[in-house]
Scaffold this motif. Structure first.
Motif, short mmCIF file in Angstrom:
data_model
loop_
_atom_site.label_atom_id
_atom_site.label_comp_id
_atom_site.label_asym_id
_atom_site.label_seq_id
_atom_site.Cartn_x
_atom_site.Cartn_y
_atom_site.Cartn_z
N THR A 73 -17.35 -15.62 95.27
CA THR A 73 -18.18 -14.47 94.90
C THR A 73 -18.37 -14.45 93.39
O THR A 73 -17.42 -14.19 92.65
CB THR A 73 -17.53 -13.17 95.38
OG1 THR A 73 -17.31 -13.25 96.79
CG2 THR A 73 -18.41 -11.97 95.07
N LEU A 74 -19.60 -14.71 92.95
CA LEU A 74 -19.89 -14.81 91.52
C LEU A 74 -20.82 -13.71 91.02
O LEU A 74 -21.00 -13.58 89.80
CB LEU A 74 -20.49 -16.18 91.20
CG LEU A 74 -19.60 -17.38 91.56
CD1 LEU A 74 -20.35 -18.69 91.31
CD2 LEU A 74 -18.30 -17.35 90.77
N THR A 75 -21.41 -12.95 91.92
CA THR A 75 -22.26 -11.83 91.54
C THR A 75 -21.95 -10.66 92.46
O THR A 75 -21.41 -10.81 93.54
CB THR A 75 -23.76 -12.18 91.67
OG1 THR A 75 -24.03 -12.61 93.01
CG2 THR A 75 -24.16 -13.28 90.69
N GLY A 76 -22.30 -9.45 91.99
CA GLY A 76 -22.08 -8.26 92.79
C GLY A 76 -20.64 -7.80 92.77
O GLY A 76 -19.84 -8.21 91.92
N GLY A 77 -20.29 -6.96 93.74
CA GLY A 77 -18.94 -6.42 93.80
C GLY A 77 -17.91 -7.51 93.99
O GLY A 77 -18.08 -8.39 94.83
N GLY A 78 -16.84 -7.46 93.21
CA GLY A 78 -15.78 -8.46 93.33
C GLY A 78 -16.06 -9.76 92.63
O GLY A 78 -15.33 -10.73 92.81
#
Length: 390
Positions: A43-48
């Motif tokens: 996960t590299l964008t958004g939440g988290g």
């Protein structure tokens, strides 16, 4: 940094981005080519996103330091969406022809990707998510978890809550597989009563209703598992509420990725982990210093797990050809690498048997971080291993 030439090519897949790195390294000693292609979905964008960025950075640092020719890493952003993660996994397996998959932060995404990867003959090496479903009856010969089984840090927190004198705890976690494992793990070791037990929405940022329930519950202590931005929101709102109950939790809610944003609201809180920046062994000291030099920040739990995951793969690639599945699996099981945790060994279900520590949030100069206080659980193996037939 060594003198190895690093080639970088940006690609796109939908709204996700990919980073392909080819890194030169000498052939393995036994004469096989040592070539391994790794698909890292995180996960590299958004939440988290902070968690995924640390996984990516820790993993690539280890690959770079290894200097091994033939290892190629393709990085993609799952945006914390299971459907995107599945699309990316299919692309990596079918088009990119990866040998190994890794990188996923979230258990719901891991449950969508890891079984499909192993069913197609690929290895999945988890640097984070450790859902119960993949540790027991659902274990697989090609699935390895280098981090922990999800319950473990919460078991350590339950044991520590007993020591802190909790008799009537209020417990909460997000409503997704890792959240359910969290509360299950805490209750397995906690000996007191529950003033309340609540599952919150994954990605939730407003905890006014939960804090009101805590206030009215008669609880004498709080345990929560809210990773990433969820933990930032809860801790700040809890600190502003004026409730003065002791808090204990897993490292996920008090890790380097979020402490700067939480600030003084986290000071002095005890949390449990299998790793800490101050863990006293040579491999960890070198890792912390080189990570800080490379990225300009203290590494997190997530970065340490990814660093170990990459070094596990490097160690196996030096001994066996990934095309020889049985030989490569045996090399992975040996875990012949210098872990940031010190001694490292797999149990029968290919999850670590390891120590867990109690840490305290402190301030080192202007930086919030953790220090180890004591050992919480020694050589802990997850309970699901008994149901694994490997």
């Amino acid at each position: 940094m060594n003198s190895t030439t690093v080639k970088q090519t940006l690609k796109t897949f939908g709204t996700a981005s990919a980073l392909a790195l080819g890194l030169a390294m000498p052939a393995a000693a036994d004469g096989h080519g040592g070539k391994v292609k790794i698909g890292l979905i995180t996960t590299l964008t958004g939440g988290g996103a902070g968690l995924g960025v640390d996984i990516r950075d820790g993993f690539l640092l280890a690959i770079k330091q290894a200097g091994n020719e033939g290892i190629e890493v393709v990085v993609e952003d799952d945006q914390r969406k299971p459907d995107i993660a599945v699309q990316l996994a299919d692309k990596m397996i079918q088009s990119e022809k990866v040998d190994i998959m890794t990188g996923i932060v979230w258990s719901n995404l891991a449950l969508a990707v890891a079984p499909a990867a192993t069913a197609q003959g690929k290895f999945y090496i988890s640097p984070n998510a450790g859902p119960a479903q993949l540790a027991g009856k659902g274990c697989h010969a090609n699935y390895f978890n280098v981090a922990w089984q999800n319950d473990a840090q919460h078991e350590a927190a339950g044991a520590h809550a007993n020591k802190l004198g909790f008799k009537n705890a209020y417990i909460l976690a997000p409503n997704y597989p890792a959240g359910k494992d969290a509360l299950t793990g805490f209750k397995r070791m906690y000996e007191g009563e529950l003033a309340g037990e609540q599952y919150t929405k994954l990605g939730q940022t407003d905890y006014a209703a939960e804090i009101a329930q805590i206030r009215a519950s008669g609880a004498d202590g709080i345990f929560f598992f809210l990773p990433g931005g969820m933990g930032i929101s809860f801790l700040k709102q809890y600190a502003d509420s004026g409730i003065d109950l002791p808090v204990v939790g897993p490292a996920f809610s008090f890790d380097q990725t979020i402490l700067g944003a939480v600030g003084d609201a986290a000071m002095g809180i005890h949390n449990t982990a299998q790793w800490s920046p101050d863990l006293d062994n040579a491999a960890n000291k070198a890792f912390v210093e080189t990570f800080k030099a490379e990225y300009g920040r203290i590494p997190s739990l997530y970065a340490s797990q990814a660093f170990d995951s990459a070094n596990l793969i490097v160690s196996a690639a030096a001994k066996a050809d990934v095309a020889d599945t049985d030989a490569f699996r045996a090399a992975l099981l040996e875990a012949d690498f210098a872990s940031t945790r010190g001694d490292f060994k797999f149990g029968n279900n290919q999850h670590p048997i390891q120590d867990f520590y109690v840490r305290e949030v402190i301030k080192d100069g202007d930086v919030y971080t953790n220090k180890i206080l004591e050992l919480a659980l020694e050589d802990r193996q997850d309970v699901y291993a008994a149901d694994c037939k490997l």
